[in-house]
Design a protein around this motif. Structure first.
Motif, short mmCIF file in Angstrom:
data_model
loop_
_atom_site.label_atom_id
_atom_site.label_comp_id
_atom_site.label_asym_id
_atom_site.label_seq_id
_atom_site.Cartn_x
_atom_site.Cartn_y
_atom_site.Cartn_z
N LYS A 1 0.80 -1.23 0.00
CA LYS A 1 0.00 0.00 0.00
C LYS A 1 0.84 1.27 0.00
CE LYS A 1 -3.23 -2.22 3.14
NZ LYS A 1 -3.22 -2.19 4.60
N ASP A 2 2.07 1.13 0.52
CA ASP A 2 2.90 2.32 0.69
C ASP A 2 4.06 2.33 -0.29
OD1 ASP A 2 1.37 3.11 2.93
OD2 ASP A 2 2.56 1.80 4.23
N LEU A 3 4.37 3.50 -0.78
CA LEU A 3 5.54 3.65 -1.64
C LEU A 3 6.50 4.59 -0.93
CD1 LEU A 3 6.94 3.47 -4.48
CD2 LEU A 3 5.61 5.51 -5.04
N ILE A 4 7.66 4.09 -0.59
CA ILE A 4 8.65 4.98 0.02
C ILE A 4 9.45 5.64 -1.10
CG2 ILE A 4 10.63 5.17 1.58
CD1 ILE A 4 9.51 2.82 3.14
N LEU A 5 9.33 6.95 -1.16
CA LEU A 5 10.01 7.72 -2.20
C LEU A 5 11.24 8.38 -1.59
CD1 LEU A 5 9.92 8.92 -5.11
CD2 LEU A 5 8.61 10.82 -4.14
N ASP A 6 12.41 7.87 -1.95
CA ASP A 6 13.65 8.43 -1.41
C ASP A 6 14.09 9.57 -2.34
OD1 ASP A 6 16.29 8.99 -0.62
OD2 ASP A 6 16.51 6.97 0.20
N VAL A 7 14.13 10.78 -1.81
CA VAL A 7 14.41 11.94 -2.67
C VAL A 7 15.82 12.48 -2.49
CG1 VAL A 7 11.97 12.58 -2.76
CG2 VAL A 7 13.45 13.60 -1.01
N ARG A 8 16.69 11.66 -1.87
CA ARG A 8 18.07 12.11 -1.71
C ARG A 8 18.85 11.91 -3.01
NH1 ARG A 8 19.78 8.56 3.24
NH2 ARG A 8 18.31 7.16 2.21
N THR A 9 20.10 12.37 -3.00
CA THR A 9 20.93 12.17 -4.20
C THR A 9 21.50 10.75 -4.21
OG1 THR A 9 22.93 12.87 -3.03
CG2 THR A 9 21.66 14.59 -4.14
N ASP A 10 21.98 10.33 -5.37
CA ASP A 10 22.62 9.02 -5.49
C ASP A 10 23.74 8.88 -4.46
OD1 ASP A 10 21.03 9.03 -7.68
OD2 ASP A 10 22.64 8.84 -9.17
N GLU A 11 24.55 9.93 -4.34
CA GLU A 11 25.72 9.87 -3.45
C GLU A 11 25.30 9.64 -2.00
OE1 GLU A 11 25.25 12.73 -5.52
OE2 GLU A 11 26.26 11.56 -7.09
N GLU A 12 24.26 10.35 -1.59
CA GLU A 12 23.81 10.21 -0.21
C GLU A 12 23.33 8.78 0.07
OE1 GLU A 12 21.15 13.79 -0.69
OE2 GLU A 12 21.47 13.82 1.49
N ILE A 13 22.59 8.24 -0.85
CA ILE A 13 22.05 6.90 -0.64
C ILE A 13 23.19 5.89 -0.62
CG2 ILE A 13 20.64 5.08 -1.69
CD1 ILE A 13 18.68 7.21 -2.54
N GLU A 14 24.14 6.08 -1.53
CA GLU A 14 25.28 5.18 -1.55
C GLU A 14 26.03 5.23 -0.22
OE1 GLU A 14 28.62 5.05 -4.90
OE2 GLU A 14 26.50 4.92 -5.51
N GLU A 15 26.20 6.44 0.29
CA GLU A 15 27.01 6.60 1.50
C GLU A 15 26.29 6.09 2.75
OE1 GLU A 15 28.93 10.47 1.70
OE2 GLU A 15 29.12 10.19 3.86
N ASN A 16 25.00 6.41 2.88
CA ASN A 16 24.31 6.12 4.14
C ASN A 16 23.33 4.96 4.08
OD1 ASN A 16 25.48 8.42 5.48
ND2 ASN A 16 24.17 9.69 4.19
#
Ligand SMILES: Cc1cc2nc3c(=O)[nH]c(=O)nc-3n(C[C@H](O)[C@H](O)[C@H](O)COP(=O)(O)OP(=O)(O)OC[C@H]3O[C@@H](n4cnc5c(N)ncnc54)[C@H](O)[C@@H]3O)c2cc1C
Ligand SMILES: Cc1cc2nc3c(=O)[nH]c(=O)nc-3n(C[C@H](O)[C@H](O)[C@H](O)COP(=O)(O)OP(=O)(O)OC[C@H]3O[C@@H](n4cnc5c(N)ncnc54)[C@H](O)[C@@H]3O)c2cc1C
Ligand SMILES: CC(C)(COP(=O)(O)OP(=O)(O)OC[C@H]1O[C@@H](n2cnc3c(N)ncnc32)[C@H](O)[C@@H]1OP(=O)(O)O)[C@@H](O)C(=O)NCCC(=O)NCCS
Ligand SMILES: CC(C)(COP(=O)(O)OP(=O)(O)OC[C@H]1O[C@@H](n2cnc3c(N)ncnc32)[C@H](O)[C@@H]1OP(=O)(O)O)[C@@H](O)C(=O)NCCC(=O)NCCS
Lengths: 551, 551
Positions: free
Chosen positions: A471-486
């Motif tokens: 039912k839920d869609l988590i939309l991650d709006v960070r940059t590629d770099e941030e997601i890669e790092e954290n």
């Protein structure tokens, strides 16, 4: 000329004596202190053990000699008050060294006997390498033990601020330290997700932390201690060279109880706003009393030095015939824990829940000062506020530099009955080394205000972590770099915030969209963009920074 | 869908644009900025010149590209708004590079054009080594000059916070710096005795300071500058390699004036509480406007970033049809000046005097945190309050660590309408690394409260320094060591405070006794002891620490 007798010569007692003298030059003032020292720095004790405070004398804020010559107070240290005869207005005192007793009259009696460390009823609690910490003799004992035995490992039971300060100071001495805590989190004044950030930090310093774990018993073998630890899964025995019990304190109420003074259900001596007990000739202050929570009005026991000092002054005022009132306590507290500072004021979420007080919460993360000026450090602010008018109910702040400043500002705001909208308007001092043009407190006020105005609908970390991919869609709006790092959560759709407007068609409109970013700001922006386009959308409060410790 | 046009793309303007977009996803928003950069860190400029901020890019809080993609704002940099046609709701804009003009309509116009450095009408002001500092091109020019010419000496005209920050940063670059100031003190928001402590510090760093001195003219000779300085005694010419004029700013009001918007006598654009100008379609914010002093209600021009940012948000709210109000300004400000911090909020004594507002003052000196924990630094607090009810009117704090925290607490208290008695009760966060059980703000509240309650009569530094040995007896109650180390006034009688009770007979009862100590505490104790014994006595407010800079 009246005679004021004070029981206990440290925070509340010594302050009351000094104030009483300033008010009444010709009163007779006597302090009875059962220990060897008056006026010592309880709060500095862990740091002396850790070697941060190097001179033992520094712990004596004032000495008996200098205090008595300055304030013309008759100080009887090593003298315990063992009984109060309220009818005759007399106390029985016992010389601790000789055991001799005598009787002293009073016109006003001020009790500031403090609290005693809670000692759980377990086996081995009196063994020589098992300690509690309250006063200078305790400190000397622990320090001597550490100096002489150079323990390699230590167990600290209790993860309140004294336990954690001791853990830090033992680590400072090169001791490998484990902290066990009965409840499911360290730092009880904080809510669990705020405490989790501190726990992560403590662990990063090489300290082991076991929550939901209790000490069942201690046994001495071969110069070390076998400690039985128990958690939900079972029990195990671990070996430590030193054990410190920091499992909380209990109001020292034996005298008051024996004298039949009214007690509160919370365990402290009951006093009115003038710090008067049920006997008008007897006042009481500090760790031994119950006061009213400033926000909820509930009875609370708050064993902190600030309130003890203030109450001591107020008690002296009233003993000297002035009307002076204590309006309740916020329980504002702070601790430095390794390189992190954790502070709180007012009500926590768990207390609001327990007391059935309606509330809303916001989570923000801000720099201690302008990011472009070197040395800024992040802090996380949790603000609790009334859902109707936005009145601030409490706050918790965890982070680096500047935590103390923001908690003090919010404590002042709560005292003033301010709302989150008032926090938006605070005009705080800004230059790059000190803050940002929008101070972290302003930002917390903005976010809380936006929630109340309905400009954003936030979803907290618990609900986010419980999201249902159906039912839920988590939309991650960070940059590629941030997601890669954290890292990020499972099953996220990733569209950087700046691209949402152009890539809306990739977002499934049939689902509830949870916008996740680093600290909550871009989640809010994403919310505004998608809401306008007709999505069922929520912003993840505080972003990944808030929920990552709870995964 | 409305069209919001914003003039000026930095503190007030960029904030207004961002807020407007968050409120109205489908509005058309245009920023006109005549410079090359929007959203830059004005406040960081001196530190980039000094090399404390090493990356030029760090000065750009956000870039045109990232701001426009995030907020979908049409940013027209290098475009000056040259005219407003209020009837047609149009602005004329001029491309700074090409000189081409065009016309743009608006539904709402938000002016945030800032201020311009005041350039005194003196000879030589346009010479190449003579600078003012407002924006990035100014910064580049100064930095290039310092990098290329490695000036050995510099003159900074104007000892406000920008002048002093620049002096510090020039010293940081190895430049021997002189600061001249027209008025009789540096740091104009402070009162003279508080500023004197900062001046002492600035001089201790090798910087020369001339107060009551003006720059009369500048002449270039042999690659350096001959500057004519004039003071009450006459004029002299001194030679410097660089001259920086930091003699204040003037609201940038040319556009507003040309459009016949109402102006205040103070020189800013007049706005109401919703930041609306005399034209309901035009709002204005920041350095260009006049706001109301929160304490006195008088019109003031406060060129600070915090107010500009807050006003920008409020202007956007109102432009988007929300009712949002600005309740006036406290002028809370702070500056780091070498190793000292100087901060103020609310009214100063000189402004209270000028506005004929009744007040009382207290001076206290406290440590940033508990003295027994390493690293505490002293701060001086001056508190100004109403003589009737004790309402806090203003405060100034000068010292080391923790100045920012205490000024923010007091700024919050003023905003809340608190009295000095409320300051006594503030429950601020205490652990040894952060504060004392009685925080410096509590102490300031105690002392001010004692003055109001008549528990002590204080005499200030001016009156003390004007004491008449015939009628007044200055009783120095410090220890021998303290007097030896720090000096004392002429003609003092010296009796350490702890001996007063026994040595009263040495004190001439026919004279007015002024009790002098280090910071005021023992003066107060001496007062209490002597008052009780029938003396005509006053305590010297703030002790030697307050008056020593004024000798
Ligand atoms: C290790 C440690 C660290 C702490 N750190 C902090 C901190 O960082 N921040 C903070 O706010 N608080 C801190 N505290 C708590 C703070 O010290 C107390 O809240 C405060 O001291 C309470 O003041 P009080 O006057 O009630 O009691 P105390 O200061 O404990 O004084 C009570 C005195 O009464 C004496 N006494 C008791 N009964 C009798 C009797 N019958 N006859 C004669 N004398 C008697 C005792 O010997 C004792 O000396 C800390 C405490 C400890 C132990
Ligand atoms: C060196 C320095 C240090 C400072 N330090 C601090 C500090 O530590 N703390 C603090 O609180 N404040 C500080 N300030 C002040 C702070 O920067 C200002 O108060 C704040 O920037 C004012 O915001 P504003 O939007 O009114 O004007 P600005 O931020 O100055 O923005 C105005 C912009 O409008 C543009 N503009 C003007 N007219 C037109 C036109 N007709 N058409 C198009 N564009 C136009 C200008 O080019 C300018 O970029 C400092 C300022 C300087 C210069
Ligand atoms: C960069 C700039 C455009 C940013 O403006 P801004 O977006 O209004 O400000 P911030 O980035 O601080 O963000 C604040 C907004 O984010 C929201 N926010 C911040 N943290 C948040 C969080 N954790 N969760 C949700 N929302 C958050 C706030 O509620 C606020 O939104 P609102 O006004 O709609 O309530 C502007 O500050 C600027 O130009 N600064 C440089 C110029 C300047 O100020 N110079 C003088 C000082 S050097
Ligand atoms: C040392 C101790 C006896 C001092 O008590 P105190 O005299 O009330 O407190 P301070 O030294 O801070 O002085 C405060 C008094 O001085 C006055 N004062 C302070 N600075 C002053 C100044 N610059 N000018 C005039 N008066 C001043 C205050 O008004 C106040 O007096 P008041 O209560 O009559 O208004 C007491 O704080 C103590 O025992 N502390 C150690 C124990 C403790 O607190 N432990 C827990 C924390 S580790």
């Amino acid at each position: 000329m009246q005679r004021i007798v004070i029981v206990g010569g440290v925070a509340g007692g010594a302050t009351a004596a000094a104030r009483a003298r300033r008010l009444e030059e010709d009163a007779e003032i006597i302090i009875f202190e059962r220990g060897e020292y008056i006026s010592f720095a309880n709060c500095g004790l862990p740091y002396y053990i850790g070697g941060v405070i190097t001179e033992r004398d520094a712990l004596l804020v004032t000495t008996e000699e200098s205090f008595s010559s300055r304030y013309n107070v008759d100080i009887r240290s090593m003298t315990e008050v063992t009984d109060i005869d309220r009818e005759k207005k007399e106390v029985t005192v016992r010389d601790v060294r000789t055991g001799k007793t005598s009787v002293e009259g009073y016109d006003r009696l001020i009790l500031s006997p403090g609290a005693e460390p809670f000692r759980p009823a377990i086996k081995g609690i009196d063994l020589p390498g098992v300690f509690t910490l309250r006063n200078i003799p305790d400190t000397d004992r622990i320090k001597r033990y550490v100096d002489a035995k150079a323990p390699k490992t230590a167990l600290v039971a209790g993860a309140g601020f004294i336990g954690l300060e001791m853990a830090e100071n033992l680590v400072e001495r090169g001791v490998e330290t484990t902290v066990v805590e009965l409840t499911d989190q360290i730092m009880p004044p904080l809510d669990v997700e705020m405490a989790a950030a501190v726990e992560t930090h403590v662990k990063s310093k090489g300290t082991t932390v076991f929550t939901s774990t209790s000490v069942q018993g201690i046994e001495a073998t071969d110069g070390a201690y076998d400690v039985v630890l128990q958690n939900g899964k079972g029990s195990e025995t671990r070996r430590y060279d030193l054990v410190l019990l920091a499992t909380g304190v209990r109001p020292e109420t034996s005298l008051a109880k024996a004298a039949d003074l009214a007690m509160s259900d919370k365990g402290g001596v009951r006093v009115d706003a003038s710090m008067m007990t049920s006997d008008p000739a007897i006042l009481a202050t500090g760790d031994a009393v119950t006061t009213l929570d400033y926000v909820s009005g509930a009875e609370v026991v708050i064993p902190l030095a600030g309130p003890a000092n203030r109450q001591g002054r107020i008690a002296a005022d009233n003993a000297s015939g002035r009307r002076s009132v204590y309006k309740g306590t916020l329980g504002t507290s702070i601790a430095k824990i390794f390189d992190m500072n954790a502070a709180s004021t007012g009500m926590s979420e768990k207390r609001l829940k327990a007391d059935n007080i309606p509330y809303k919460a916001s989570w923000t993360h801000s720099g201690s000062h302008a990011g472009y000026y070197p040395g800024a450090e992040m802090m996380a602010i949790k603000l609790l506020f009334a859902p109707n008018d936005g009145k601030v109910l409490g706050a918790q702040i965890v982070g680096g530099k500047g935590v103390d400043k923001r908690i003090d500002v919010i404590a002042t705001a709560i005292k003033a009955g301010m709302t989150v909208f008032d926090l938006q308007e605070l005009e705080l001092a800004y230059a790059p080394p000190f803050s940002s043009a929008k101070d972290p407190v302003n930002i917390a006020g903005y976010v809380a205000g936006n929630i109340l105005m309905g400009d954003v609908e936030m979803i907290d970390y618990t609900e986010t972590l419980a999201a249902d991919p159906e039912k839920d869609l988590i939309l991650d709006v960070r940059t590629d770099e941030e997601i890669e790092e954290n890292g990020t959560l499972d099953h996220v759709l990733h569209i950087p915030v700046d691209q949402i407007r152009n890539r809306c068609d990739e977002i499934d409109k049939s689902k509830r969209v949870l916008v996740l970013c680093a600290i909550g700001l871009r989640g809010y922006l994403g919310y505004r963009i998608l809401k306008h386009r007709g999505y069922d959308v929520k912003a993840v409060a505080g972003g990944y920074a808030t929920l990552r410790h709870m995964r």
